[in-house]
Design a protein around this motif. Structure first.
Motif, PDB file in Angstrom:
ATOM      1  N   ARG A 213       0.587  -1.367  -0.070  1.00 57.04           N
ATOM      2  CA  ARG A 213      -0.342   0.018  -0.016  1.00 57.04           C
ATOM      3  C   ARG A 213       0.475   1.173   0.155  1.00 57.04           C
ATOM      4  NH1 ARG A 213      -4.854   1.328  -1.269  1.00 57.04           N
ATOM      5  NH2 ARG A 213      -5.938   2.367  -0.069  1.00 57.04           N
ATOM      6  N   PHE A 214       0.445   2.070  -0.941  1.00 60.94           N
ATOM      7  CA  PHE A 214       1.116   3.457  -0.738  1.00 60.94           C
ATOM      8  C   PHE A 214       0.173   4.595  -0.422  1.00 60.94           C
ATOM      9  CE2 PHE A 214       3.894   0.932  -3.168  1.00 60.94           C
ATOM     10  CZ  PHE A 214       4.772   1.154  -4.277  1.00 60.94           C
ATOM     11  N   PHE A 215       0.453   5.673   0.564  1.00 63.73           N
ATOM     12  CA  PHE A 215      -0.262   6.314   1.343  1.00 63.73           C
ATOM     13  C   PHE A 215       0.465   8.100   0.964  1.00 63.73           C
ATOM     14  CE2 PHE A 215      -0.849   3.161   4.203  1.00 63.73           C
ATOM     15  CZ  PHE A 215      -1.697   3.513   4.445  1.00 63.73           C
ATOM     16  N   LEU A 216      -0.455   8.678  -0.353  1.00 64.16           N
ATOM     17  CA  LEU A 216      -0.053  10.218  -0.488  1.00 64.16           C
ATOM     18  C   LEU A 216      -0.334  11.747   0.053  1.00 64.16           C
ATOM     19  CD1 LEU A 216       1.095   7.757  -2.507  1.00 64.16           C
ATOM     20  CD2 LEU A 216       0.559   9.420  -4.104  1.00 64.16           C
ATOM     21  N   CYS A 217      -0.153  12.112   0.284  1.00 59.58           N
ATOM     22  CA  CYS A 217      -0.893  12.963   1.229  1.00 59.58           C
ATOM     23  C   CYS A 217      -0.146  14.858   1.194  1.00 59.58           C
ATOM     24  CB  CYS A 217      -0.645  12.954   2.333  1.00 59.58           C
ATOM     25  SG  CYS A 217      -2.671  14.050   3.350  1.00 59.58           S
ATOM     26  N   GLY A 218      -0.627  15.393   0.523  1.00 62.31           N
ATOM     27  CA  GLY A 218       0.308  16.561   0.493  1.00 62.31           C
ATOM     28  C   GLY A 218      -0.970  17.408  -0.204  1.00 62.31           C
ATOM     29  N   PRO A 219      -0.478  18.836  -1.074  1.00 60.81           N
ATOM     30  CA  PRO A 219      -0.433  19.323  -2.452  1.00 60.81           C
ATOM     31  C   PRO A 219      -1.063  18.770  -3.689  1.00 60.81           C
ATOM     32  CG  PRO A 219       1.431  20.359  -1.049  1.00 60.81           C
ATOM     33  CD  PRO A 219       1.334  19.224  -0.675  1.00 60.81           C
ATOM     34  N   GLY A 220      -2.103  19.517  -4.205  1.00 68.89           N
ATOM     35  CA  GLY A 220      -2.535  18.190  -5.103  1.00 68.89           C
ATOM     36  C   GLY A 220      -1.605  18.320  -6.102  1.00 68.89           C
ATOM     37  N   ASP A 221      -0.303  19.480  -6.578  1.00 69.53           N
ATOM     38  CA  ASP A 221       0.393  18.793  -7.333  1.00 69.53           C
ATOM     39  C   ASP A 221       2.061  17.510  -7.343  1.00 69.53           C
ATOM     40  OD1 ASP A 221       1.355  20.718  -5.128  1.00 69.53           O
ATOM     41  OD2 ASP A 221       3.159  21.644  -6.430  1.00 69.53           O
ATOM     42  N   MET A 222       2.110  17.893  -5.907  1.00 73.29           N
ATOM     43  CA  MET A 222       3.553  16.594  -5.464  1.00 73.29           C
ATOM     44  C   MET A 222       2.447  15.008  -5.708  1.00 73.29           C
ATOM     45  SD  MET A 222       2.888  14.690  -1.757  1.00 73.29           S
ATOM     46  CE  MET A 222       3.939  14.041  -1.417  1.00 73.29           C
ATOM     47  N   ILE A 223       0.945  15.399  -5.230  1.00 73.87           N
ATOM     48  CA  ILE A 223       0.075  14.290  -5.052  1.00 73.87           C
ATOM     49  C   ILE A 223      -0.249  13.766  -6.299  1.00 73.87           C
ATOM     50  CG2 ILE A 223      -2.119  13.061  -5.182  1.00 73.87           C
ATOM     51  CD1 ILE A 223      -0.668  13.578  -2.540  1.00 73.87           C
ATOM     52  N   ASP A 224       0.493  14.369  -8.128  1.00 74.75           N
ATOM     53  CA  ASP A 224       0.213  14.376  -9.262  1.00 74.75           C
ATOM     54  C   ASP A 224       1.146  13.648  -9.686  1.00 74.75           C
ATOM     55  OD1 ASP A 224      -2.480  14.897  -8.904  1.00 74.75           O
ATOM     56  OD2 ASP A 224      -1.847  17.265  -9.710  1.00 74.75           O
ATOM     57  N   THR A 225       2.554  14.313  -8.900  1.00 80.69           N
ATOM     58  CA  THR A 225       3.789  13.803  -9.853  1.00 80.69           C
ATOM     59  C   THR A 225       4.339  12.416  -9.110  1.00 80.69           C
ATOM     60  OG1 THR A 225       4.730  16.277  -9.446  1.00 80.69           O
ATOM     61  CG2 THR A 225       6.116  14.626  -8.774  1.00 80.69           C
ATOM     62  N   VAL A 226       3.782  12.466  -7.914  1.00 84.93           N
ATOM     63  CA  VAL A 226       4.045  11.439  -7.066  1.00 84.93           C
ATOM     64  C   VAL A 226       3.506   9.879  -7.733  1.00 84.93           C
ATOM     65  CG1 VAL A 226       4.598   9.494  -5.223  1.00 84.93           C
ATOM     66  CG2 VAL A 226       4.683  11.353  -4.772  1.00 84.93           C
TER      67      VAL A 226
END
Length: 359
Positions: A213-226
């Motif tokens: 499982r991967f958890f991504l949390c933060g600003p939208g641009d960072m989410i899109d990048t990761v």
């Protein structure tokens, strides 16, 4: 329908120069209602300068901490975050909704999972709750956390994270990525980027093929990048959980389409089902959404973030058509089933019927 409870503030703790954490006293009769799953958030409400203001903040406490605590980072121009950071004191009260949210990780005893998280800034908050609980309750699981910030001084929960790293040396890997402070390893300087995510994988810091499982949390641009980087590494969307942190409540909504503007000029009849009762009101040009129109008519339609980030205002479209200004919360299957976000919905037809009681 989600309702608020008035809770006393137990503690306000300075975490960084521009962030605090807030713990609440939960009376015994509300303990079950305020039980939470790691990763969930609370919706807080206060009257600020005569206006009802609501914001959602993630829970940072683990299940074994014996408290329920959220973190609030000051946002430039943010009414609620400014109030909490500057004026909120122990003993004061806030209106609080029971925990909600889908960015969760229910801990399973005797499980042996490999978790990976990427977060930036205040995106650490729900990740910390998940990390604390997983490491304590899943003794065979591992967690790797890549955390982006400007510099060391801006790292929220730095001491708590370092304590976890020291306590779980063999199972918790913490990697700080700083954009405005040099580090010994070049790849750890700068923002979280596609290049960095690929480099971390190539260096063996995480395995995109085997991580559960991967958890991504933060600003939208960072989410899109990761997300883009992980997809390029072969990680399926089903293994990725996303929580976007954006000061949406203070941001201007997208302009309605010409069709929505024309419908509003002609006047729209809105019918909503709330707690088994049917209520009707008119939506006009001055109303940015169905939620706004309902509140102008004195109807307490549930909402919290007003930015399309949460699902507090989730409802089923029974009749008519609407457009949504933004949607970061509903899954594809929910859209296909006719669910919409009331705070983002603008009618396209002369009448719309929405069921807020629909499961």
């Amino acid at each position: 329908m989600a309702e608020f409870e008035t809770l006393s503030v137990r503690d306000v703790r300075k975490e960084t120069p521009d962030a605090v954490s807030v713990a609440f006293d939960v009376p015994p009769e509300l303990e079950d209602r305020f039980g939470f799953t790691p990763g969930q958030y609370l919706t807080l409400r206060a009257t600020i300068a005569g206006e009802d203001v609501r914001r959602t903040y993630s829970i940072c406490s683990g299940l074994d901490d014996g408290e329920i605590r959220v973190a609030v980072k000051r946002v430039e121009g943010g009414r609620f975050s400014g109030f909490v950071n500057e004026a909120l004191k122990p003993g004061m009260t806030l209106d609080v909704m029971a925990p909600e949210g889908r960015f969760t990780c229910p801990a399973t005893e005797r499980a042996g999972h490999d978790y990976v998280a990427f977060a930036a800034g205040s995106g650490v908050t729900p990740v910390l709750s998940i990390v604390k609980t997983v490491l304590a309750r899943e003794p065979d699981s591992r967690f790797t956390f890549f955390y982006g910030n400007r510099d060391t001084a801006s790292i929220i929960f730095r001491e708590a994270l370092e304590d976890l790293k020291d306590r779980y040396l063999d199972r918790f890997t913490l990697i700080h990525v700083l954009s405005r402070e040099g580090q010994d390893v070049d790849i750890l300087h700068g923002r979280l980027s596609e290049e960095k995510v690929r480099a971390f994988a190539q260096a063996g810091l995480f395995d995109p093929a085997t991580a559960d499982r991967f958890f991504l949390c933060g600003p939208g641009d960072m989410i899109d990048t990761v997300e883009t980087a992980l997809a390029g590494l072969g990680v399926e969307a089903r293994r990725i959980a996303v929580e976007r942190f954006t000061p949406a409540g203070d941001a201007a909504p997208a302009a309605p389409s010409e069709r929505a503007q024309e419908a509003a000029r002609e006047g729209i009849e809105v019918e909503v089902v709330l707690d088994g009762a049917t209520r009707r009101f008119e939506l006009g040009e001055e109303d940015a959404s169905i939620v706004d129109a309902g509140h102008r008519a004195g109807i307490e339609i549930p909402y919290s973030c007003k930015g399309g980030m949460c699902c507090t205002c989730r409802c089923k479209l029974v009749e008519g058509e609407v457009e949504m200004a933004a949607n970061y919360a509903l899954e594809p299957w929910e859209l296909e089933a006719g669910f919409v976000l009331g705070c983002q919905s603008r009618p396209l037809t002369k009448k719309v019927v929405l069921d807020f009681d629909a499961a």
